[in-house]
Design a protein around this motif. Structure first.
Motif, PDB file in Angstrom:
ATOM      1  N   ALA A   1       0.724  -1.116  -0.078  1.00 37.29           N
ATOM      2  CA  ALA A   1      -0.177  -0.023   0.155  1.00 37.29           C
ATOM      3  C   ALA A   1       1.057   1.178  -0.047  1.00 37.29           C
ATOM      4  O   ALA A   1       1.924   1.267   0.797  1.00 37.29           O
ATOM      5  N   ASP A   2       0.373   2.351  -0.645  1.00 36.66           N
ATOM      6  CA  ASP A   2       1.376   3.471  -1.123  1.00 36.66           C
ATOM      7  C   ASP A   2       1.752   4.169   0.384  1.00 36.66           C
ATOM      8  O   ASP A   2       2.839   4.404   0.609  1.00 36.66           O
ATOM      9  N   ALA A   3       0.669   3.955   1.243  1.00 39.10           N
ATOM     10  CA  ALA A   3       1.109   4.586   2.581  1.00 39.10           C
ATOM     11  C   ALA A   3       2.012   4.015   3.463  1.00 39.10           C
ATOM     12  O   ALA A   3       2.525   4.472   4.634  1.00 39.10           O
ATOM     13  N   ASN A   4       2.177   2.902   2.920  1.00 45.19           N
ATOM     14  CA  ASN A   4       2.817   1.740   4.161  1.00 45.19           C
ATOM     15  C   ASN A   4       4.211   1.473   3.647  1.00 45.19           C
ATOM     16  O   ASN A   4       5.167   0.721   4.167  1.00 45.19           O
ATOM     17  N   ILE A   5       4.652   1.969   2.521  1.00 47.94           N
ATOM     18  CA  ILE A   5       5.979   1.638   1.869  1.00 47.94           C
ATOM     19  C   ILE A   5       7.195   2.557   2.304  1.00 47.94           C
ATOM     20  O   ILE A   5       7.877   2.214   3.246  1.00 47.94           O
ATOM     21  N   GLN A   6       7.187   3.806   2.031  1.00 43.27           N
ATOM     22  CA  GLN A   6       8.227   4.546   2.657  1.00 43.27           C
ATOM     23  C   GLN A   6       7.868   5.107   4.029  1.00 43.27           C
ATOM     24  O   GLN A   6       6.911   5.455   4.520  1.00 43.27           O
TER      25      GLN A   6
ATOM     26  N   SER B   1       3.826   6.720 -11.880  1.00 45.67           N
ATOM     27  CA  SER B   1       3.226   6.488 -10.487  1.00 45.67           C
ATOM     28  C   SER B   1       4.065   6.704  -9.375  1.00 45.67           C
ATOM     29  O   SER B   1       5.433   7.000  -9.546  1.00 45.67           O
ATOM     30  N   GLY B   2       3.323   7.275  -8.328  1.00 47.88           N
ATOM     31  CA  GLY B   2       4.038   7.738  -7.011  1.00 47.88           C
ATOM     32  C   GLY B   2       4.444   6.671  -6.037  1.00 47.88           C
ATOM     33  O   GLY B   2       4.938   6.816  -5.012  1.00 47.88           O
ATOM     34  N   LEU B   3       4.182   5.565  -6.380  1.00 46.61           N
ATOM     35  CA  LEU B   3       4.069   4.288  -5.525  1.00 46.61           C
ATOM     36  C   LEU B   3       5.615   3.973  -5.300  1.00 46.61           C
ATOM     37  O   LEU B   3       6.437   3.780  -6.209  1.00 46.61           O
TER      38      LEU B   3
END
Length: 511
Positions: free
Chosen positions: A269-274, A388-390
């Motif tokens: 999930a995007d919010a969970n990577i960085q 993508s911003g992912l």
């Protein structure tokens, strides 16, 4: 660290084709590293540029997310792709040779960024700035240099080791290939400097995603287990890896922030990577146009969506550049392994909410010719007409756990399976039964594939375990038909580099 704008500093080495008049110009009129770096802010700006380095390797070079998944046991190139640039290395055809474009692209990528890093490191020594800031900048830059050379030595074997700024063309064109073992020793030094100099975490929100001591430790463990395997066979490195990973996992030397997300899907999930609990070392992307955001999602997305008038590029279409081999798909426990369900899709019906309009239209769901990889999809919004911003993982905590299990197993330690089971339980699978050292070694090659597939490391895992030829031959008909043992383990040194520097000869075996 979402850098919405990268300041790219161009450290141009002027080619010998420059005119005499140009060379006689007053050098003070040109922007060079020597006259750019004046303040701490300049150094930070240069470091921000260095952080762009992996965007090329993991995204922006043509089809780059697939380069080290093609010609492995996991992935093959779609037959819909007719470009020689991709087909040569994916099929391991005879025309994949020193004149091919892809080896030169990788060689150029490595040395362009090494050059920038070396100029930055030289400036750190002379610019008047607080010592702590200079140490931090140098440690982060050296970690990226280690990453570059680690890729380089695994791809090309021996290659020139450049650690100082070099702008003299004659000097550059007389370099020789440094033995691989010596390159590895420098990689170790750079990562050890990062471990000793960088914090476990950063407090400022703007620094999320920067390299930490833990990131350097995990990468060093990856380096050690690589050195322990083929071709160096420095088996003493297994114990070094085990000690380092024990400090990371059991002793929490690099912080207690690392853990697995409860569900495999949450890790992507995007919010969970960085900055998330599974993130150890990541590549940062900003959503935007091509060249700015990530192309990972587009490379793996189905070409059937691209050509369907109801979808196209703006509704998740892509290039189908890497597809899972049938043998790899068959290796899963497809009924129980959550990783299988999350990783693959066969039609838009597999995402009924996102594609409700298409699925319910006259044409019905879009069905793909083969299963596709969806673990890197940016679903909100899923618009592949933009980058993508992912963010993308270079190392995540699941990898650390599996490396630790492997190091324990190879040093005849106990309880190696415990760390594999942490990963398996999250996937919905039972704990491993009792296994011999050989059985666990073989199983880890599969477990790593199920957990880490298509994240950019599979070729190197097969290389270090000495299984590259046998696995490709047995699992990948596309490349297996052409693979040559003791040749295709390495890529050739690019011919255009040899043409200007014959000291790079002899080329790698078979080329």
């Amino acid at each position: 660290m979402k850098l919405t704008c990268y300041i790219l500093i161009l450290f141009t080495v002027l080619a010998s084709s420059c005119t005499k008049e140009f060379l006689e110009e007053d050098p003070r009129t040109f922007l060079t590293p020597g006259n750019f770096y004046k303040t701490e802010a300049d150094l930070q700006m240069g470091l921000n540029g260095v952080y762009r380095t992996p965007q090329d390797r993991y995204s922006n070079m043509w089809g780059a997310p697939c380069w080290f998944g093609w010609a492995t046991d996991l992935g093959y190139l779609t037959p819909a792709n007719g470009h020689a640039f991709h087909n040569q290395p994916a099929h391991l055809r005879a025309d994949f040779n020193p004149a091919s474009d892809m080896p030169w692209n990788m060689w150029d990528y490595i040395y362009r960024h090494v050059k920038d890093i070396n100029f930055l490191l030289a400036a750190v020594d002379v610019v008047d700035a607080p010592a702590a800031a200079k140490t931090s900048i140098a440690a982060q830059a050296r970690a990226w240099r280690a990453h570059l050379y680690f890729d380089g030595v695994r791809i090309f074997g021996a290659l020139p080791l450049i650690l100082e700024p070099v702008s003299d063309v004659k000097a550059l064109n007389s370099l020789t290939r440094t033995p691989a073992a010596q390159v590895y020793e420098q990689i170790i030094k750079d990562l050890e400097f990062g471990i000793a100099s960088l914090p476990n975490t950063y407090t400022a929100a703007a620094d999320k995603g920067r390299i930490t001591a833990g990131a350097c430790a995990a990468m060093l463990a990856r380096v050690y287990i690589t050195m322990a395997g083929y071709p160096l066979r420095q088996t003493d490195k297994w114990e070094k890896a085990r000690v380092l990973l024990k400090e990371f996992v059991d002793d929490k030397k690099y912080g207690a922030q690392y853990n697995l997300w409860p569900e495999y899907s949450q890790a992507f999930a995007d919010a969970n990577i960085q900055g998330g609990q599974e993130a150890v070392w990541t590549v940062n992307f900003t959503r935007g146009t091509f060249g700015q955001g990530s192309q990972v999602h587009t490379d793996f997305s189905p070409i059937e969506l691209y050509y369907d008038s109801r979808a196209g590029l703006t509704r998740g279409g892509g290039w189908s550049n890497e597809l899972p081999t049938e043998a790899f798909l068959a290796s899963y426990n497809q009924a129980r392994d959550k990783r299988y369900t999350f990783t693959y899709w066969r039609s838009t019906a597999d995402l009924p909410t996102e594609y409700a309009a298409i699925n319910n239209s006259a044409g019905g769901p879009v069905v793909f010719a083969a299963p596709h990889i969806k673990k890197f999809r940016e679903t909100s919004p899923n618009d592949n007409s933009q980058g993508s911003g992912l963010d993308h993982y270079i190392i995540r905590y699941a990898d650390v756990l599996l490396m630790y299990a492997e190091a324990i197993n190879e040093t005849n330690g106990a309880n190696a399976a415990n760390y594999v089971n942490l990963v398996r339980r999250r996937a919905g699978l039972d704990d491993l039964p009792a296994m011999s050292q050989t059985q666990l070694r073989d199983h880890l090659l599969l477990e790593r594939a199920w957990e880490l597939c298509f994240e950019g490391e599979r070729r190197f895992e097969l290389m270090r375990t000495g299984t590259y030829y046998s696995r490709v031959k047995a699992w990948n008909p596309q490349a297996g038909a052409n693979i040559v043992q003791n040749k295709h383990e390495l890529w050739p040194v690019p011919q255009r580099e040899i043409d200007i520097n014959s000291n790079l000869l002899p080329n790698n075996p078979g080329y």
